[in-house]
Each structure stands twice: as C-alpha cells, then as structure tokens.
Design a protein around this motif. Structure first.
Motif, mmCIF file in Angstrom:
data_model
loop_
_atom_site.group_PDB
_atom_site.id
_atom_site.type_symbol
_atom_site.label_atom_id
_atom_site.label_comp_id
_atom_site.label_asym_id
_atom_site.label_seq_id
_atom_site.Cartn_x
_atom_site.Cartn_y
_atom_site.Cartn_z
ATOM 1 N N LEU A 52 63.568 24.304 11.295
ATOM 2 C CA LEU A 52 64.605 23.248 11.474
ATOM 3 C C LEU A 52 63.790 21.987 11.997
ATOM 4 N N GLU A 53 62.931 22.140 12.647
ATOM 5 C CA GLU A 53 62.067 20.882 13.183
ATOM 6 C C GLU A 53 61.045 20.344 11.826
ATOM 7 N N LYS A 54 60.560 21.289 11.340
ATOM 8 C CA LYS A 54 59.805 20.823 10.027
ATOM 9 C C LYS A 54 60.525 20.184 8.981
ATOM 10 N N LEU A 55 62.025 20.773 8.822
ATOM 11 C CA LEU A 55 62.804 20.109 8.066
ATOM 12 C C LEU A 55 63.044 18.704 8.363
ATOM 13 N N ARG A 56 63.365 18.790 9.716
ATOM 14 C CA ARG A 56 63.839 17.248 10.154
ATOM 15 C C ARG A 56 62.688 16.189 10.222
ATOM 16 N N ASP A 57 61.357 16.658 10.262
ATOM 17 C CA ASP A 57 60.364 15.930 10.253
ATOM 18 C C ASP A 57 59.837 15.546 8.858
ATOM 19 N N GLY A 58 60.618 16.115 7.702
ATOM 20 C CA GLY A 58 60.339 16.186 6.543
ATOM 21 C C GLY A 58 59.097 16.709 5.974
ATOM 22 N N ASP A 59 58.721 17.626 6.696
ATOM 23 C CA ASP A 59 57.201 18.264 6.419
ATOM 24 C C ASP A 59 57.425 19.392 5.600
ATOM 25 N N ILE A 60 58.860 20.027 5.172
ATOM 26 C CA ILE A 60 59.020 20.963 4.390
ATOM 27 C C ILE A 60 60.498 20.337 3.736
ATOM 28 N N THR A 61 60.759 20.758 2.480
ATOM 29 C CA THR A 61 62.066 20.510 1.911
ATOM 30 C C THR A 61 62.902 21.656 2.132
ATOM 31 N N GLU A 62 64.469 21.411 1.893
ATOM 32 C CA GLU A 62 65.472 22.267 2.202
ATOM 33 C C GLU A 62 65.176 23.543 1.185
ATOM 34 N N LYS A 63 64.615 23.287 0.188
ATOM 35 C CA LYS A 63 64.330 24.633 -0.745
ATOM 36 C C LYS A 63 63.299 25.428 -0.064
ATOM 37 N N GLY A 64 62.266 24.571 0.394
ATOM 38 C CA GLY A 64 61.230 25.545 1.146
ATOM 39 C C GLY A 64 61.729 26.045 2.432
ATOM 40 N N ALA A 65 62.551 25.405 3.186
ATOM 41 C CA ALA A 65 63.101 26.266 4.242
ATOM 42 C C ALA A 65 63.742 27.255 3.902
ATOM 43 N N ASP B 64 51.973 27.385 0.839
ATOM 44 C CA ASP B 64 51.955 26.113 0.435
ATOM 45 C C ASP B 64 53.386 25.502 0.234
ATOM 46 N N PHE B 65 54.159 25.637 1.361
ATOM 47 C CA PHE B 65 55.635 25.045 1.262
ATOM 48 C C PHE B 65 55.854 23.755 1.883
ATOM 49 N N LYS B 66 54.564 23.103 2.163
ATOM 50 C CA LYS B 66 54.450 21.790 2.626
ATOM 51 C C LYS B 66 55.407 20.899 1.532
ATOM 52 N N ALA B 67 56.215 19.772 2.106
ATOM 53 C CA ALA B 67 56.684 18.790 1.519
ATOM 54 C C ALA B 67 55.874 17.976 0.899
ATOM 55 N N ILE B 68 55.918 17.623 -0.548
ATOM 56 C CA ILE B 68 54.928 16.526 -1.167
ATOM 57 C C ILE B 68 55.000 15.309 -0.318
ATOM 58 N N LYS B 69 53.884 14.741 -0.111
ATOM 59 C CA LYS B 69 53.713 13.501 0.808
ATOM 60 C C LYS B 69 54.303 12.439 -0.310
ATOM 61 N N SER B 70 54.576 11.265 0.117
ATOM 62 C CA SER B 70 55.002 10.187 -0.469
ATOM 63 C C SER B 70 53.944 9.785 -1.399
ATOM 64 N N GLN B 71 52.675 9.442 -1.101
ATOM 65 C CA GLN B 71 51.648 8.990 -2.103
ATOM 66 C C GLN B 71 51.391 9.873 -3.378
ATOM 67 N N ASN B 72 51.687 11.054 -2.769
ATOM 68 C CA ASN B 72 51.157 12.158 -4.082
ATOM 69 C C ASN B 72 52.419 12.156 -4.980
#
Ligand code: ZN
Length: 466
Positions: free
Chosen positions: A363-376, A398-406
């Motif tokens: 839930l913390e990773k989700l809150r910080d935008g590091d993973i997506t809901e689908k990833g969670a 590799d469930f990390k959310a895509i960073k903005s730049q990418n």
C-alpha cells in the motif's frame, strides 16, 4: 409449503484441559488414545472434577447470545449405549442449563431465538478404516467440553440455517473461546418439518455447506412424500456427507428413553450475579459493536465495515494497517482485492502467505506511485500463490510503475505509429483518445497509470493542435 428449521449446535470450547479431567484438549495431531485417563475412559470408581474455565467460557457465550444466565446449574446423566461413550451415559445439563431465552440477529436483521445453551462432554470418536470389517475407537476427544446451543424453530430456509451457523462461529471466535477452523469443532443436528408433515431430526452435519445441503435434501424428500399423500415420519436421519443425502437411522428417541437423573458426583454449581457481572465486564468487543465503531471511526462504507468484521483476524489486520496507511484505502484494498483473491483460492487470511508488513509495504508503494494498481493486484496474487516479500517480487518481476520521463517517450512513439487516430482526435473525435490510452497501456504491459497516461496524452495532443 412452509418450512420450519431448528438447530442444535455443538461447539468445542477452547479450554486447555477437558471438562471433567486434566487431559489436554489438543488431541488432533496425536496418536489415538494418548489424551486419556480413568475419568475420560469411564473406568469404574473414577470421579469427575469440573473445569471452571468451561463454566466461564460458557457464560461468556451465553452473555454474547443474550441469554439469561442461571445462578444455579446442575449436571445430569443422559443414559444411552454407544461404543464412543464408555460410561454408558453422557454428563450433560438437563432442566437447569447454563443459559436460556437468548437471541441473535442475522445480517438481514432476522431474529433467531435461542431456547437454551448448556455444557456437556464430547464423546469419543469412531474411526472406520477404509474397507476394514471393524471400527476403531479413539477416546482422545472423550470429555472435551461442548457447548450445545439450541434454537427455537425460527429458521425457514437452508440459507438461513447457514447464516445462523456463521453468525455463531463469528461471535464465539471474537470471544476467543472457539476455533471454527479445527476439524469437527462445530457439529450440528437439525430439526426440520414442512407444513402438514412430521418432524425429522438430521444428525451428523459438520459444516455450513453440509447444513445447507442436508436441509435442502430433506426439504425435497419431505415435499415429495407430502405431494404423494404419504406420511413424513418422526424419525432420526443421518446425513451422508459424501453422497449429500440423508438416511433413516431409527425412530426418534423420546426424552424419557434417556432416563435423565442428577449426576451424583458433581455438586450444584453456583454462579453469583457478581461473578456473572465480572465476566460481562471482561467481554471483548463483539462483531456488531466493532462494525459500528469502524463506521464512525474510519469513514468507510457500510459494506466494508460488515466485511471487515466477519472475523477477528481480519478486523485486527485492517485496524493495525490503518494506523500506518490511509484507512479508506486500506479498507478498499482489503475488501475488494485481498478478500476476493483469498476467496478465489479458498484460503483464509491466517493460513495465507499474506501478513501485515507485506500488505503495508504494497500500500505504501502504491501511495508513492512506485507501482500501479494493476501491479499491486499482481503482487498480491503472487504472494498468495507463491509467497515471498513484495520488495523482492517488485524487483524480480519488474512491477515498478513507469516513471514520468519514460512514459513521455513511449507516448510519443505511440503517437507516431498511430497518426490516423491522432488526426481523428484533432478533428474532434474525442473517443480516439481511448484507443491511444489502450495502446500505451499495452505497450507498457499495464505499468502506466491510465489516468496519468490520459492526462499526458491530452496535453501533448493539445500541442499538436496548436
Ligand atoms: Zn482424562
């Protein structure tokens, strides 16, 4: 045709020792006949000594089921012969039970009256080895304290009987005096009759599902008899769990067949008002109260509060996580995602690979935008199926959310490839953007957040327009 159902539920109380002797009650993983002594083997000359804890637990249950608790109760002998009952009688309570006149409300607010609750000893257990021509007897269970809960005939469908059993389990588990996950810890007999027919008692029901099936079968059987103008006999029937049918056992015993008489080796039990009140004060928060408090305290929905209080484990899980992560988010993820995934796998929270630390991490990773809901969701599934810590799983899979730049780069790539959709959008076909969002999602294998993607796309496309 009106259906009338009453239940007699037997639950094993979680005392450490048996009701009338010092033998342990944790017999399930032991060799047969290792938790026995002269008392629970019914040897001549042995004397029962009452376990006080059983009275206390029974009183707690009685109070939670809104019963009047007796100030004086008495044990009786119920005489009958069966190999699992070596004394030839069962010590139980008869006309002076622990509690009477209770009630409990089902979720749909239907009231089920409880006629009485009383304490008695569990008999031993017959074991039938497959294809053997003999049966074995294990007395490890003999003398384990049972609480019998007898309802008035207030239920009118198998589903209602099932809800009632669930409610009983939920309530007693909150009191920590019962563990429904133990094999055979809850058994019930059901009395069932249809309008114009006799009453049958169905014995040997050992699960909620079993109760629903046995009762549904009985209703059909009795209906068919009545339709053909035949009599529904007053009898005892046995539920065959493997075949999901009931079979006639014998004509129902009458009460006088048991020759009840007061147990001469046990005194009258006194329970003062003071004692009852002190037990009442120590009662923990029950599901209904907890539900109301969750609603007030955490601003979650009614349905969420109801789901979260179906078990003590789940309620504590939610509440402890809520101290660290937003309660509303926690409630949503626990009820919508985790409980659904557990249910799909037929797992309970306590026996699953999920724990508080792991869930908080997700839930913390989700809150910080590091993973997506689908990833969670994928991480939760992975933990339930294969175990592991979310930190490792995010790395490996590799469930990390895509960073903005990418994400910007990917969007530009998609726009180049799909010039037709871009033109449509510029010409005013707004729904063309849905297609583009879909393309980005598929390119990123779901690791982009749909809402962010849409916003970014809109912004970039506005630039195209100008
Ligand atoms: Zn014993």
């Amino acid at each position: 045709m009106n259906v009338t159902i009453g239940l007699e539920v037997h639950v094993q109380l979680l005392t450490k020792s048996k009701l009338f002797c010092n033998c342990g009650t944790n017999y399930r993983d032991s060799e047969p006949n290792t938790h026995t002594c002269p008392v629970c083997l019914g040897l001549p000359g042995s004397l029962p000594v009452l376990n006080k804890k059983a009275i206390e637990y029974g009183t707690m249950a009685g109070l939670a089921l809104n019963c009047d608790i007796a100030n004086e109760m008495q044990f009786h002998r119920k005489n009958y012969f069966y190999p699992d009952l070596p004394k030839g009688f069962q010590i139980t309570q008869y006309d002076r039970p622990l509690g009477q006149n209770g009630e409990i409300r089902l979720d749909q607010d239907k009231k089920i009256r409880i006629k009485r609750i009383h304490l008695e000893e569990d008999p031993g257990r017959l074991v039938h080895p497959p294809s053997a021509r003999y049966s074995l007897i294990d007395y490890n269970r003999s003398g384990v304290p049972l609480l019998e809960i007898v309802t008035k005939p207030d239920m009118d469908s198998p589903q209602e009987a099932r809800s009632f059993l669930k409610k009983i389990r939920e309530t007693l588990e909150f009191l920590d005096i019962f563990d429904g996950s133990l094999d055979g810890a809850m058994r019930c007999d059901a009395n069932i009759s249809l309008e114009g027919g006799g009453r049958a008692e169905v014995k040997n029901i050992s699960s909620y599902k079993g109760a629903e099936k046995a009762l549904s079968y009985e209703i059909t059987r009795q209906k068919n008899l009545l339709r053909r103008g035949k009599e529904v006999k007053r009898e005892t029937r046995h539920f065959d769990e493997s075949q999901e049918i009931t079979r006639s056992m014998r004509e129902k015993e009458q009460e006088h067949d048991y020759r009840y008489f007061p147990e001469p080796d046990l005194p009258l039990i006194q329970l003062t008002e003071e004692k009852i009140n002190s037990i009442k004060e120590k009662l923990p928060e029950l599901p209904e109260e907890k539900r109301k408090r969750f609603l007030d305290q955490y601003e979650i929905t009614k349905d969420q509060a109801k789901s979260l209080t179906t078990s003590k484990t789940l309620a504590n899980f939610f509440e402890e996580i809520s101290q660290q992560v937003n309660p509303k988010k926690t409630a949503t993820w626990v009820t919508d995602s985790l409980m659904g995934e557990l249910n799909y796998r037929d797992q309970s929270l306590s026996e699953s690979n999920m724990n508080k630390q792991k869930f908080i991490y997700i839930l913390e990773k989700l809150r910080d935008g590091d993973i997506t809901e689908k990833g969670a969701t994928k991480i939760i599934r992975h933990i339930l199926d294969e175990g592991g810590h979310p930190k490792e799983i995010i790395k490996q899979k590799d469930f990390k959310a895509i960073k903005s730049q990418n994400l910007d780069q990917i969007i530009h790539k998609i726009l180049e490839k799909n010039s037709e959709a871009v033109e449509d959008y510029i010409k005013g076909k707004e729904e063309a953007i849905n297609y583009l969002v879909g393309q980005v999602m598929s390119e990123t294998k779901g690791k982009a957040k749909p809402a962010d993607t849409r916003k970014k796309l809109q912004k970039i496309l506005e630039g195209y327009d100008g």
